[in-house]
Design a protein around this motif. Structure first.
Motif, short mmCIF file in Angstrom:
data_model
loop_
_atom_site.label_atom_id
_atom_site.label_comp_id
_atom_site.label_asym_id
_atom_site.label_seq_id
_atom_site.Cartn_x
_atom_site.Cartn_y
_atom_site.Cartn_z
N GLN A 161 -33.12 -2.70 21.16
CA GLN A 161 -33.91 -2.81 19.93
C GLN A 161 -33.45 -1.80 18.89
N VAL A 162 -32.91 -0.66 19.32
CA VAL A 162 -32.44 0.35 18.36
C VAL A 162 -30.93 0.25 18.13
N GLY A 163 -30.34 -0.88 18.55
CA GLY A 163 -28.94 -1.15 18.24
C GLY A 163 -27.94 -0.48 19.16
N LYS A 164 -28.38 0.01 20.32
CA LYS A 164 -27.46 0.65 21.26
C LYS A 164 -27.10 -0.32 22.38
N ILE A 165 -26.03 -0.01 23.08
CA ILE A 165 -25.49 -0.90 24.12
C ILE A 165 -25.81 -0.32 25.49
N PRO A 166 -26.67 -0.98 26.27
CA PRO A 166 -26.94 -0.49 27.62
C PRO A 166 -25.76 -0.73 28.55
N ILE A 167 -25.42 0.30 29.32
CA ILE A 167 -24.45 0.18 30.41
C ILE A 167 -25.24 0.45 31.68
#
Length: 341
Positions: A139-145
């Protein structure tokens, strides 16, 4: 009670082996910092947003979904080993470390009922625990790894990102198995993508390296009847004159965004996993795929690996294998300082 453990600086420092004259990724990575008065173990969108890191690394150390699929336990052992290997990778101009926020890991209790039905019920509970955390990251524009854990966690990861973006995802899965088993069986590691489709969170689904020996009798007809499912069989890759990475590029080039990338470690030969195989991709095949990548995937999920299985088999190199894949995924989207060979 099941929960999410947010890492402190001391949690990270305890895993770093320092050496004079060297800097490690773990000495530069970001951690979650509470930006509000509330210092409980909750994740705030505002606090996540303040981090400059593009990637958020987290673990799901569980093998309940694997066991619910009658698989060998052990996938819960990969996370800590992988994190330690990643944190002790050299920090340099290729990868500094501050691109990554290490958020923490899910703490999942063993269910009182360890029958197959009990494990499948618990896998449902894991879904409900995982997807809200993934949703906040996306939602905050980050990429989960995300480091697993069983492949059951593909479902809540896809759901979390899809809900955050308010649209279904298109996912490519490097896997020897399709994981498209019937949802009527109850939740387990073999039907995560079936559930994601059923819930409307997964649109196009592609499997790269599906092995013919693991395909049940009705699956080819099911795939052929679906306009949203495509596969490339591993056996066709073996007989093709094209390099694996070339075939991969052709396979994903028209995959629409937003898209997700799944890597099941049982697709790589001799990596310890519930379904360890002697015939599969070489690790360097997957590294070539990642390092040559130009697509902006909305998440990366690496699953099914283990450093120790319940039957006593051990392999401590699994963590380093995962660390290679994580660093390659991140580096592919950064400018390279070395000249092309």
């Amino acid at each position: 009670m099941d929960s999410f453990k947010i890492y402190s600086q001391s949690d990270i420092d305890s895993l770093i082996n320092t050496r004079n004259g060297e800097e490690k990724l773990g000495q530069h990575i970001q951690i979650y910092s509470h930006c509000e008065e509330d210092s409980t173990q909750t994740i705030s969108l505002a606090c996540l947003q303040q981090s400059t890191a593009q990637y958020v690394l987290l673990g799901i150390p569980e093998d309940i979904g694997v066991r619910a699929n009658l698989g060998n336990a052990g996938a819960k052992t990969a996370w800590k080993s992988a994190l330690k290997a990643f944190l002790n990778t050299q920090s340099n101009s290729f990868l500094k470390g501050d691109e990554v926020l290490v958020l923490g890991h899910f703490e999942i209790e063993e269910p009182a009922d360890i029958s197959i039905q009990g494990l499948r019920n618990k896998t449902n509970e894991i879904d409900a625990l995982v997807y809200p955390v993934i949703q906040k990251i996306a939602q905050v524009g980050k990429i989960p790894i995300v480091i697993g854990g069983g492949h059951n966690n593909a479902a809540p990861i896809i759901s979390g990102v899809s809900i955050a973006l308010n649209k279904p995802l298109n996912v490519v899965n490097i896997d020897a198995h399709a994981d498209l088993r019937d949802t009527k069986e109850g939740r387990h590691s073999g039907n995560g993508f079936s559930y994601a489709m059923q819930h409307g969170h997964l649109n196009q689904y592609r499997v790269f390296g599906l092995q013919e020996n693991y395909v049940h009798q009705s699956l080819p007809a099911y795939i052929a009847a679906s306009k949203n499912i495509a596969v490339i069989y591993f056996e066709d890759l073996l007989t093709s004159k094209k390099a694996i990475e070339e075939t991969w590029e052709d396979f994903v080039k028209d995959l629409p965004e937003p898209s997700g990338l799944e890597i099941d470690l049982d697709s790589i030969e001799n990596v310890l996993s519930s379904a360890i195989t002697s015939s599969g991709f070489a690790l360097n095949d997957i590294r070539k795929i990642l390092l040559s990548n130009h697509k902006k995937y909305s998440y990366l999920h690496i699953c099914e690996g283990a450093t120790e299985l319940a039957d006593g088999r051990k392999d401590l190199t699994t963590g380093k294998t995962i660390a290679y894949l994580v660093s390659d995924f991140i580096k592919a989207l950064r400018p390279h300082i070395s000249q092309k060979l």
